[in-house]
Motif scaffolding. Structure first.
Motif, short mmCIF file in Angstrom:
data_model
loop_
_atom_site.label_atom_id
_atom_site.label_comp_id
_atom_site.label_asym_id
_atom_site.label_seq_id
_atom_site.Cartn_x
_atom_site.Cartn_y
_atom_site.Cartn_z
N LEU A 35 48.84 34.69 41.53
CA LEU A 35 48.67 36.03 40.99
C LEU A 35 49.31 36.15 39.61
CD1 LEU A 35 47.73 38.99 41.48
CD2 LEU A 35 50.03 39.41 42.33
N ILE A 36 50.51 35.64 39.47
CA ILE A 36 51.20 35.68 38.17
C ILE A 36 50.37 34.95 37.13
CG2 ILE A 36 53.23 34.87 36.90
CD1 ILE A 36 54.81 35.26 39.59
N GLU A 37 49.92 33.76 37.47
CA GLU A 37 49.13 32.95 36.54
C GLU A 37 47.85 33.69 36.14
OE1 GLU A 37 46.58 28.81 36.61
OE2 GLU A 37 48.28 29.00 37.97
N ASP A 38 47.14 34.23 37.13
CA ASP A 38 45.88 34.93 36.84
C ASP A 38 46.10 36.13 35.92
OD1 ASP A 38 44.60 33.12 38.45
OD2 ASP A 38 44.28 34.52 40.12
N VAL A 39 47.14 36.90 36.19
CA VAL A 39 47.39 38.11 35.39
C VAL A 39 47.85 37.74 33.98
CG1 VAL A 39 48.90 40.13 35.17
CG2 VAL A 39 47.86 39.61 37.37
N LEU A 40 48.76 36.79 33.87
CA LEU A 40 49.31 36.46 32.56
C LEU A 40 48.35 35.67 31.68
CD1 LEU A 40 53.04 35.75 33.44
CD2 LEU A 40 51.98 37.88 32.63
N LEU A 41 47.33 35.06 32.28
CA LEU A 41 46.34 34.34 31.48
C LEU A 41 45.40 35.29 30.75
CD1 LEU A 41 45.28 31.28 33.67
CD2 LEU A 41 46.46 31.25 31.47
N LEU A 42 45.31 36.51 31.22
CA LEU A 42 44.43 37.49 30.58
C LEU A 42 45.02 37.92 29.25
CD1 LEU A 42 43.55 39.49 33.79
CD2 LEU A 42 42.07 37.88 32.57
N ASP A 43 44.17 38.05 28.25
CA ASP A 43 44.62 38.24 26.88
C ASP A 43 45.19 39.62 26.55
OD1 ASP A 43 43.92 35.66 26.21
OD2 ASP A 43 41.89 36.22 25.60
N ASP A 44 44.64 40.65 27.16
CA ASP A 44 45.05 41.98 26.73
C ASP A 44 45.30 42.90 27.93
OD1 ASP A 44 42.43 43.50 27.34
OD2 ASP A 44 41.76 41.85 26.06
N GLU A 45 45.92 44.01 27.64
CA GLU A 45 46.29 44.99 28.65
C GLU A 45 45.08 45.51 29.41
OE1 GLU A 45 48.97 47.22 30.84
OE2 GLU A 45 49.42 45.74 29.31
N GLU A 46 43.99 45.76 28.70
CA GLU A 46 42.78 46.28 29.34
C GLU A 46 42.22 45.29 30.36
OE1 GLU A 46 38.26 47.57 28.09
OE2 GLU A 46 39.89 47.90 26.63
N SER A 47 42.19 44.01 30.02
CA SER A 47 41.71 42.98 30.94
C SER A 47 42.61 42.89 32.17
CB SER A 47 41.67 41.62 30.25
OG SER A 47 40.76 41.63 29.18
N ARG A 48 43.91 42.99 31.96
CA ARG A 48 44.86 42.93 33.08
C ARG A 48 44.67 44.12 34.02
NH1 ARG A 48 49.76 41.03 29.20
NH2 ARG A 48 49.21 38.83 29.18
N ILE B 285 53.13 32.14 50.80
CA ILE B 285 53.47 33.35 50.05
C ILE B 285 53.83 33.00 48.61
CG2 ILE B 285 55.17 35.22 49.89
CD1 ILE B 285 55.09 35.27 53.01
N ASN B 286 54.63 31.97 48.42
CA ASN B 286 55.00 31.59 47.06
C ASN B 286 53.80 31.10 46.25
OD1 ASN B 286 57.62 32.35 47.49
ND2 ASN B 286 58.42 30.28 47.64
N GLU B 287 52.91 30.35 46.89
CA GLU B 287 51.71 29.90 46.19
C GLU B 287 50.84 31.09 45.79
OE1 GLU B 287 51.07 25.53 48.28
OE2 GLU B 287 50.19 27.30 49.23
N ALA B 288 50.73 32.08 46.67
CA ALA B 288 49.95 33.28 46.36
C ALA B 288 50.58 34.05 45.21
CB ALA B 288 49.82 34.16 47.61
N GLN B 289 51.90 34.14 45.20
CA GLN B 289 52.58 34.83 44.09
C GLN B 289 52.35 34.09 42.78
OE1 GLN B 289 56.52 36.91 44.96
NE2 GLN B 289 56.57 35.19 46.40
N ASP B 290 52.52 32.77 42.80
CA ASP B 290 52.33 31.98 41.59
C ASP B 290 50.91 32.12 41.05
OD1 ASP B 290 54.96 31.11 41.83
OD2 ASP B 290 54.42 29.17 42.71
#
Length: 141
Positions: free
Chosen positions: A10-23, A3-8
């Motif tokens: 997801l956080i990494e994938d979302v925060l790596l995206l440059d802009d709000e539209e991409s997220r 569960i923690n690996e999945a959360q990490d």
């Protein structure tokens, strides 16, 4: 994946995206991958009580793991459901019941303010269904 690996992840994938539209596009893609709940399960037993739109969550227990299906009448709510489902599905009921969910603290700004304070309703529903399977397992011993 824990569960923690999945959360990490997801956080990494979302925060790596440059802009709000991409997220938002990323979250919409996750929502499209959410296994839909069958209409026969859209009743109060599976309803997430207190949510602003219609929302249902159903857990199934297969080979010592819990898997979630869900649906909401709201597109943004489906994205949130899909993220919770992705993080919690495929884990043992005890692991789900004991999980410390922290990903929402990291990405809550992507959602409407209502979601930032109401997401525990989804978590409570999913954990309660996992706990029900855990109780059944303990009683069978």
């Amino acid at each position: 994946m824990s569960i923690n690996e999945a959360q990490d992840k997801l956080i990494e994938d979302v925060l790596l995206l440059d802009d709000e539209e991409s997220r938002q596009h990323y979250i919409e893609n996750i929502a499209r991958s959410l296994p839909p709940i069958e209409d026969k399960y859209k009743h109060d037993h599976y309803r997430v009580q207190g949510w602003i739109s219609d929302m249902w969550v159903r857990a199934v227990y297969i080979k010592e793991k819990v898997w979630f299906t869900a649906w909401s009448s709201d597109k943004d709510s489906n994205g949130l459901l899909a993220m919770f489902s992705r993080i919690l599905s495929g884990n043992h009921p005890k692991d789900i019941a004991d999980a410390d969910i922290y990903f929402m603290n990291e990405i809550s700004g992507l959602f409407q303010p209502f979601f930032s304070v109401q997401w525990p309703l989804i978590l409570r529903k999913m954990k309660s269904q996992a706990v029900a399977y855990q109780i059944q397992l303990l009683q069978a011993m």
